[in-house]
Motif scaffolding. Structure first.
Motif, short mmCIF file in Angstrom:
data_model
loop_
_atom_site.label_atom_id
_atom_site.label_comp_id
_atom_site.label_asym_id
_atom_site.label_seq_id
_atom_site.Cartn_x
_atom_site.Cartn_y
_atom_site.Cartn_z
N CYS A 68 0.11 25.74 82.09
CA CYS A 68 0.75 24.48 81.73
C CYS A 68 2.19 24.55 82.22
O CYS A 68 2.96 25.39 81.78
N TYR A 69 2.54 23.66 83.12
CA TYR A 69 3.88 23.68 83.69
C TYR A 69 4.47 22.26 83.79
O TYR A 69 5.43 22.03 84.52
N GLN A 70 3.90 21.32 83.04
CA GLN A 70 4.40 19.95 83.10
C GLN A 70 5.34 19.59 81.96
O GLN A 70 6.00 18.56 81.98
N LEU A 71 5.43 20.43 80.92
CA LEU A 71 6.20 20.09 79.72
C LEU A 71 7.68 19.91 80.03
O LEU A 71 8.29 20.72 80.72
N THR A 72 8.26 18.84 79.46
CA THR A 72 9.70 18.58 79.62
C THR A 72 10.36 18.42 78.26
O THR A 72 9.69 18.17 77.25
N ASP A 73 11.67 18.54 78.23
CA ASP A 73 12.42 18.35 76.98
C ASP A 73 12.19 16.95 76.41
O ASP A 73 12.05 16.78 75.19
N THR A 74 12.15 15.99 77.27
CA THR A 74 11.98 14.59 76.84
C THR A 74 10.67 14.40 76.10
O THR A 74 10.61 13.69 75.08
N GLU A 75 9.63 15.04 76.57
CA GLU A 75 8.32 14.92 75.91
C GLU A 75 8.36 15.53 74.53
O GLU A 75 7.74 15.01 73.58
N LEU A 76 9.10 16.63 74.36
CA LEU A 76 9.18 17.28 73.05
C LEU A 76 10.04 16.48 72.07
O LEU A 76 9.84 16.57 70.86
N VAL A 77 10.97 15.74 72.61
CA VAL A 77 11.78 14.88 71.74
C VAL A 77 10.89 13.80 71.12
O VAL A 77 11.05 13.43 69.95
N ALA A 78 9.91 13.34 71.87
CA ALA A 78 9.00 12.30 71.38
C ALA A 78 7.87 12.87 70.54
O ALA A 78 7.35 12.19 69.64
N SER A 79 7.47 14.11 70.82
CA SER A 79 6.35 14.73 70.09
C SER A 79 6.63 16.22 69.92
O SER A 79 7.10 16.87 70.86
N PRO A 80 6.36 16.79 68.75
CA PRO A 80 6.69 18.20 68.51
C PRO A 80 5.73 19.20 69.15
O PRO A 80 5.95 20.40 69.09
N VAL A 81 4.67 18.70 69.78
CA VAL A 81 3.66 19.58 70.39
C VAL A 81 3.46 19.15 71.84
O VAL A 81 3.48 17.96 72.15
N CYS A 82 3.25 20.14 72.73
CA CYS A 82 3.04 19.85 74.15
C CYS A 82 1.86 18.89 74.33
O CYS A 82 0.75 19.18 73.88
N PRO A 83 2.09 17.74 74.95
CA PRO A 83 1.00 16.76 75.13
C PRO A 83 -0.01 17.18 76.19
O PRO A 83 -1.07 16.57 76.31
N HIS A 84 0.29 18.24 76.94
CA HIS A 84 -0.60 18.67 78.02
C HIS A 84 -1.58 19.75 77.59
O HIS A 84 -2.73 19.77 78.01
N CYS A 85 -1.11 20.69 76.75
CA CYS A 85 -1.98 21.82 76.36
C CYS A 85 -2.05 22.04 74.86
O CYS A 85 -2.72 22.96 74.39
N SER A 86 -1.34 21.20 74.09
CA SER A 86 -1.36 21.29 72.62
C SER A 86 -0.98 22.67 72.10
O SER A 86 -1.57 23.18 71.16
N PHE A 87 -0.01 23.29 72.74
CA PHE A 87 0.42 24.64 72.36
C PHE A 87 1.00 24.66 70.95
O PHE A 87 1.90 23.90 70.62
N LYS A 88 0.43 25.53 70.13
CA LYS A 88 0.95 25.78 68.79
C LYS A 88 1.04 27.29 68.61
O LYS A 88 0.01 27.98 68.60
N PRO A 89 2.23 27.84 68.47
CA PRO A 89 2.41 29.30 68.40
C PRO A 89 1.53 29.98 67.36
O PRO A 89 1.00 31.07 67.61
N ALA A 90 1.32 29.34 66.23
CA ALA A 90 0.53 29.97 65.16
C ALA A 90 -0.94 30.14 65.54
O ALA A 90 -1.64 30.97 64.98
N ASN A 91 -1.39 29.35 66.51
CA ASN A 91 -2.80 29.41 66.91
C ASN A 91 -3.03 30.31 68.11
O ASN A 91 -4.16 30.45 68.58
N GLU A 92 -1.98 30.90 68.65
CA GLU A 92 -2.10 31.73 69.86
C GLU A 92 -2.35 33.18 69.50
O GLU A 92 -1.87 33.67 68.47
N SER A 93 -3.10 33.86 70.35
CA SER A 93 -3.39 35.28 70.12
C SER A 93 -3.40 36.02 71.45
O SER A 93 -4.38 36.68 71.80
#
Length: 217
Positions: A68-93
């Motif tokens: 995933c290499y499309q994420l921008t600061d602007t997108e995170l300002v509008a949504s707290p989670v990456c709209p491209h890959c739905s990355f959530k640190p707590a769910n990663e292993s």
């Protein structure tokens, strides 16, 4: 709150960049999935002796690396989670830490895995019991095996003929001697003359008798 949101964006992007492959790493991952070494392992997996679970585990680890290499600061300002890959640190292993480092580790592991499989084949084909059966192989298959043992290198690419020859050599071949006189007596059993169907049946009966209790394949 604005400052807190800015700190969140910075922290999230930092974690996201470590857990996801960038555009360059994504190309490396794509190349690794088509790597001749991986293609060789997939071909060798057709030999019953090979520990295919190792290959499955490797491919699962490779598939587990997400890009995933499309994420921008602007997108995170509008949504707290990456709209491209739905990355959530707590769910990663991610077992390796940084995704790019994991890709490098997988490349090294692929090299070691292929070397280990090659050595496994060499060790088994050099076994005196297995080598005693080489005379039972077809000439072409025997030549393929002998060339591999002499060079100690796997052919590239690995053709189906190589896999079939190795599988045959390791399959536990058993010599069954058939004498001309035995065949003659079997075909004449029941008298002569005989119809073609009778001869076929007598020959089949003879072959089945010689293979009794053995793996016909």
């Amino acid at each position: 709150l604005a400052q807190l949101k800015k700190s969140y964006v910075t922290a999230y992007i930092g974690r996201h960049s470590k857990a996801r492959l960038g555009i360059t790493e994504d190309r490396t991952k794509t190349a690794l999935r088509k790597d001749p070494r991986l293609l060789a392992l997939r071909a060798l997996a057709g030999i019953a002796l090979m520990p295919t679970s190792q290959l499955t585990a490797f491919e699962d680890r490779l598939a587990g690396l997400k890009s995933c290499y499309q994420l921008t600061d602007t997108e995170l300002v509008a949504s707290p989670v990456c709209p491209h890959c739905s990355f959530k640190p707590a769910n990663e292993s991610l077992a390796f830490g940084v995704a790019a480092n994991a890709l490098t580790q997988l490349d090294d592991d692929l090299e070691r895995l292929l070397a280990a499989w090659r050595q496994t084949l060499l060790d088994n084909l050099n076994d005196p019991i297995i080598q005693a059966n080489f005379t039972l192989l077809k000439t072409r298959d025997r030549q393929i095996i002998e060339a591999f043992l002499a060079s100690r290198s796997l052919p590239s690419p690995i053709a189906s003929g190589f896999v079939a020859a190795v599988q045959e050599a390791l399959s536990g071949l058993e010599r069954v001697v058939v004498a001309n006189e035995d065949i003659k007596q079997a075909l004449l059993a029941g008298g002569s003359p005989a119809t073609p169907d009778e001869l076929r049946k007598r020959f089949e009966t003879y072959i089945n008798d010689r293979c009794k209790g053995k793996d016909a394949s």
